[in-house]
Structures are given as C-alpha cells and as structure tokens.
Design a protein around this motif. Sequence first.
Motif, mmCIF file in Angstrom:
data_model
loop_
_atom_site.group_PDB
_atom_site.id
_atom_site.type_symbol
_atom_site.label_atom_id
_atom_site.label_comp_id
_atom_site.label_asym_id
_atom_site.label_seq_id
_atom_site.Cartn_x
_atom_site.Cartn_y
_atom_site.Cartn_z
ATOM 1 N N GLN A 69 -8.267 -0.730 0.646
ATOM 2 C CA GLN A 69 -9.267 -0.606 1.707
ATOM 3 C C GLN A 69 -8.697 0.102 2.937
ATOM 4 O OE1 GLN A 69 -10.522 -4.544 2.967
ATOM 5 N NE2 GLN A 69 -8.411 -5.325 2.921
ATOM 6 N N PHE A 70 -7.371 0.164 3.038
ATOM 7 C CA PHE A 70 -6.716 0.861 4.148
ATOM 8 C C PHE A 70 -6.398 2.323 3.806
ATOM 9 C CE2 PHE A 70 -5.729 -3.599 4.783
ATOM 10 C CZ PHE A 70 -5.790 -3.773 6.156
ATOM 11 N N LEU A 71 -6.574 2.712 2.555
ATOM 12 C CA LEU A 71 -6.072 4.000 2.079
ATOM 13 C C LEU A 71 -7.143 5.080 2.062
ATOM 14 C CD1 LEU A 71 -3.476 5.264 0.903
ATOM 15 C CD2 LEU A 71 -4.257 4.549 -1.365
ATOM 16 N N LYS A 72 -6.804 6.232 2.639
ATOM 17 C CA LYS A 72 -7.699 7.386 2.619
ATOM 18 C C LYS A 72 -7.834 7.937 1.196
ATOM 19 C CE LYS A 72 -6.813 9.391 7.212
ATOM 20 N NZ LYS A 72 -6.254 10.596 7.896
ATOM 21 N N PRO A 73 -8.969 8.542 0.865
ATOM 22 C CA PRO A 73 -9.050 9.279 -0.402
ATOM 23 C C PRO A 73 -7.948 10.342 -0.446
ATOM 24 C CG PRO A 73 -11.215 9.019 0.577
ATOM 25 C CD PRO A 73 -10.239 8.549 1.607
ATOM 26 N N GLY A 74 -7.201 10.369 -1.532
ATOM 27 C CA GLY A 74 -6.075 11.294 -1.639
ATOM 28 C C GLY A 74 -4.795 10.752 -1.042
ATOM 29 N N GLY A 75 -4.880 9.562 -0.415
ATOM 30 C CA GLY A 75 -3.710 8.963 0.206
ATOM 31 C C GLY A 75 -2.761 8.342 -0.806
ATOM 32 N N THR A 76 -1.590 7.978 -0.323
ATOM 33 C CA THR A 76 -0.524 7.473 -1.184
ATOM 34 C C THR A 76 -0.295 5.983 -0.971
ATOM 35 O OG1 THR A 76 0.597 9.621 -1.182
ATOM 36 C CG2 THR A 76 1.931 7.693 -1.767
ATOM 37 N N LEU A 77 -0.172 5.267 -2.074
ATOM 38 C CA LEU A 77 0.175 3.845 -2.067
ATOM 39 C C LEU A 77 1.646 3.708 -2.458
ATOM 40 C CD1 LEU A 77 -0.787 0.819 -2.003
ATOM 41 C CD2 LEU A 77 -1.134 1.055 -4.474
#
Length: 248
Positions: A135-143
């Motif tokens: 829920q904190f992550l942008k589309p295309g973002g990295t976990l």
Amino acid sequence: MSNELTDRKFWANYWESKTDLAFAVPANYTFHQLFKKLLAGKSIKTAIELGGFPGYYAIFLKKYFGLDASLFDFYVHQPVLKEVLAANRLSQNDVKVIEGDLFKYQPKLQYDLVLSCGLIEHFQDTKDIIARHLQFLKPGGTLFITLPNFTGVNGWVQRKYDMDNYNKHNISSMNPTLLAGYCKELGLQQVEAYYYGHFSIWLENMKQQNGLTKGFLKALWLTGKVFTKVIPIESKNLSPYIVVKAVM
C-alpha cells in the motif's frame, strides 16, 4: 491467535534496554552492497522504511544516496530517535517519521522504494504482512525485505541461549521459496528471494551470558567466519539473512 508476535510494551522495553544506539551509520552498513546495486539501476528518489525504528536504513539512504527518506513504526521512542539523528548530523526534518499501526494506517503517499529489515518475521501471517508493504509502493516501485535466518546455525544459537527471543519470531517465514511464492501471488514481478551473507551469529542477550558461553560463541563465530572466507557460500545452514526483492 493475534497476527503479531510482539506488542507495544515489548518494543518499549526492548529499546529502553538497549545502549549505544546513537552511532553514525557507516557507508558500509549491513546490506550496503545490495542497496548500491539496487539504486544504481533504478530511478529511486523516495523511500520508506517500515518497522525500522530507530531508522538506521532510512538514515543510511538519506546520508549516502540523498533519498527523500521516511520511517514508519508502531512505536517511536522520541529521545532515542533524537540522539540517533544527532549522531548522524541529521534532524527530524531530514528523515520524516510516522508513528502508526500498519494494520490501520492509510498511507497519504506512495514511494519508489519500500523496505523493511527485520519486520515480517514478527507476524504469524507472512503473506499478509508483505501485502501491507504494497500500500506504500508506487506502481513500478521496488520492494526490498530482509529478515534473519534462524533455520541454521544461528537459529540453534537462539534456541539454546535465548528461547524467549526465538519465540518472538515466526520461523516458518524464513523460507526463500515460500517468500517468493507469496510475492508472486500478490502480483509482484522480477521476484528474487535468497539466503544472504556469509556466516554470522548473534544474541540479543549476549551481555547476560556467562564467560564460558561468551567464549564458546566467539570461537563458533570465528570458526564460521574463517570457513566461509575460504569457501564463500551462502546457504540455509550458514547465512545469517534472507533477502527478498520484487517490483510492483
């Protein structure tokens, strides 16, 4: 059974019992090589560390990579936080701090990088706690997630000398194949999950151990270090950490 294996009182006691928390986070801090590689290949400007009080990794990312870094945690001990930031020549304006319940909080922002180091193993439902990161992550973002590996030698040390701490961890979560499967089920891409690091052991209650135990553990630590220097393998039995990386 509650999903959490720890509570607010546990963390308050934990941080108040610790000494020497206020140190300057070095450029070669744990996982620095992984962060350097990760950040070199992507356009990452914002990051949030979940459950990472007192925010050593958020501080690391701010100091050495200039990221707009934030810290989110269920419990924030303000005096400790102030000392740690001061030791790194930072103020609370440099690292944004959010105190809240991960199971109730609704993020106002999303980030290029969402990380946690030593969080997910404190919950019973591993897939659910990973999902809370998204829920904190942008589309295309990295976990980016790391957790200790208590399934090998380090786990034996924990069981033998600090069973109370061992029981605060969900040992079944410490499985790279399982973790990768959960990430894929949650729709993540470019999933990697693996054992990381050459041999190491530690105890949260090392100062309370007797001299004989300290001597034995030091000898075990040294033996393992020498062995993995000669044969630099990363494995279930010897590696101290598990790393998970994925893209939204």
